[in-house]
Design a protein around this motif. Sequence first.
Motif, short mmCIF file in Angstrom:
data_model
loop_
_atom_site.label_atom_id
_atom_site.label_comp_id
_atom_site.label_asym_id
_atom_site.label_seq_id
_atom_site.Cartn_x
_atom_site.Cartn_y
_atom_site.Cartn_z
N THR A 1 -6.55 30.10 17.95
CA THR A 1 -5.41 30.22 18.90
C THR A 1 -5.01 28.90 18.91
N PRO A 2 -3.44 28.89 19.18
CA PRO A 2 -2.66 29.86 19.87
C PRO A 2 -2.20 31.10 18.90
N GLN A 3 -1.76 32.23 19.50
CA GLN A 3 -1.19 33.03 18.83
C GLN A 3 0.07 33.57 19.48
N ALA A 4 1.33 33.51 19.02
CA ALA A 4 2.60 33.26 19.40
C ALA A 4 3.48 34.41 18.92
N PHE A 5 4.11 35.15 20.12
CA PHE A 5 5.04 36.13 19.56
C PHE A 5 6.21 36.38 20.68
N ASP A 6 7.43 36.75 19.91
CA ASP A 6 8.37 37.43 20.58
C ASP A 6 7.64 38.63 21.53
N ARG A 7 8.03 38.76 22.68
CA ARG A 7 7.38 39.68 23.74
C ARG A 7 7.56 40.91 23.39
N GLN A 8 8.60 41.24 22.84
CA GLN A 8 8.94 42.66 22.31
C GLN A 8 8.22 43.23 21.33
N VAL A 9 7.84 42.17 20.24
CA VAL A 9 7.02 42.52 19.15
C VAL A 9 5.44 43.01 19.44
N ILE A 10 5.14 42.17 20.37
CA ILE A 10 3.66 42.20 20.68
C ILE A 10 3.50 43.61 21.72
N ALA A 11 4.70 43.70 22.56
CA ALA A 11 4.63 44.85 23.40
C ALA A 11 4.72 46.21 22.47
N ASP A 12 5.76 46.23 21.41
CA ASP A 12 5.59 47.57 20.73
C ASP A 12 4.47 47.62 19.88
N ALA A 13 3.57 46.65 19.51
CA ALA A 13 2.35 46.67 18.76
C ALA A 13 1.40 47.33 19.43
N TYR A 14 1.21 46.85 20.90
CA TYR A 14 0.35 47.57 21.58
C TYR A 14 0.55 48.75 22.07
N GLU A 15 1.84 49.11 22.05
CA GLU A 15 2.15 50.61 22.58
C GLU A 15 1.84 51.52 21.65
N ARG A 16 2.03 51.12 20.30
CA ARG A 16 1.60 52.17 19.14
C ARG A 16 -0.10 51.90 19.03
N ALA A 17 -0.65 51.11 19.36
CA ALA A 17 -2.10 50.78 19.03
C ALA A 17 -2.89 51.60 19.99
N LEU A 18 -2.31 51.56 21.33
CA LEU A 18 -3.06 52.39 22.56
C LEU A 18 -3.01 53.83 22.29
N LYS A 19 -2.19 54.40 21.37
CA LYS A 19 -2.10 55.71 21.13
C LYS A 19 -3.15 56.09 20.08
N ASP A 20 -3.43 55.11 19.39
CA ASP A 20 -4.56 55.43 18.30
C ASP A 20 -6.10 55.61 18.94
N PRO A 21 -6.51 56.56 18.57
CA PRO A 21 -7.93 57.14 19.32
C PRO A 21 -8.90 56.02 18.54
#
Length: 455
Positions: free
Chosen positions: A163-183
């Motif tokens: 690390t560091p790992q860096a992101f546009d906030r929207q990119v990492i937010a969208d990624a987690y939104e989809r990830a959390l729907k994956d059982p």
Amino acid sequence: MKRNIAVILAGGVGSRLGMSTPKQFFKVAGKMVVEHTVDVFERNQHIDEIAIVANPMLISDFENIVLRNKWHKVKKILKGGKERYDSSLSAIQAYANQDVNLIFHDAVRPLVSQRIVNDVIDALSSHRAIDVAIPSADTIIEVDGNNCITSIPDRSRLRRGQTPQAFDRQVIADAYERALKDPEFKTTDDCGVVRKYTDEPVFVVRGEESNMKLTYREDTYMLDKLFQLKNTKPENTEHVSDVFRDKVAVVFGGSYGIGKYVVDMLRESGATVFSYSRSENKVDVAQRDSVAKAMTDAHEAAGHIDYVVCTAGVLNKEPLATMDYETIQNAIQTNYLGTVNVALEAYPYLKQTEGKLIFFTSSSYTRGRAFYSIYSSTKAAIVNFVQAVAQEWDGDGIKINCINPERTKTPMRQQNFGIEPDDSLLMPERVAEATLQTLASDCTGQVIDVRRQKD
């Protein structure tokens, strides 16, 4: 331009370290690991704000740490969760609806360099997801459930993530939104979430071997040694000359060489300086009574003492078996016991002023060499002494550091090596400048390397 938010992930409990306290609170080079880490981002000119994500049980501890360090950029102390990604989510949610970059960094990677941070932020101008990694020096193998090799990937294409790992906030937010729907979702890495759940490319910035993570007990020894060896430079010392006006300094070994330059530069900067040495006024650092009287005299004359610098030392370059025992004793008493004496006698005065204390080591401290057995071992002892005492006296507000110059043109060196070309040596005035810069800084427990400036 987007604001850059450094998110320090400090939610771990350090179970693999085998210690009762969280690993981010492990002390090295005079400070907690997390303090060294936050310092890096606090000093970086491209970081606009810092958020610390902590174990909910440790929020008050971090509040006290922030106040003690007087960090100006730390604006949020957020609660982490059970899993590592819960800490990332905490920061993502804390900055919801804000167009910012989030730079996630492990609290237990305290040796991340300004170069890495700068390169990550530079990369954010053209990419929206950034990782930091280094080439794998070892061959990586893949095994099955029976511990049999199933494949050996091409090492030239493999990297070890940091690390560091860096992101546009929207990119990492969208990624987690989809990830959390994956059982079947499971991850320990934010870039892995972006890679798996979005089409966003992840750009890789070159890391460094020294950017290690404190994970296991064995890492504490490596981390301690890396702090000793790192090329530390004091920060925020642009107006050094203004710092010393009306200050009082005591310099031991101030009659010649580096010490004389320190004395002269401090006086030129407006400080009141008391210079002591055996040749100048018969003050011997090897004798505690002698040091005590010098400190008392300076304090009575000036009313307070802000800085104490000890450049006193002796070098006898010869094999141990042929050294006179009196010479051995004198070297140990001057180089090491003298350091202890100065520290002990300086303590009550520097505690009153929350002052600064500086000692000197040598580039030979990193390993024992023939003809240097006493000299290099005492200089190694000074480094360990400085780091230990910096930790002990941190609560008293005393800053203690160690200057580590490379081969320097001094009378002591001339006596042992004869005449050497000037362009092969560091000039003593350069060492004195670094000493004043260190006195003007807020660092503590550091080994300050001073090197010749290459053309």
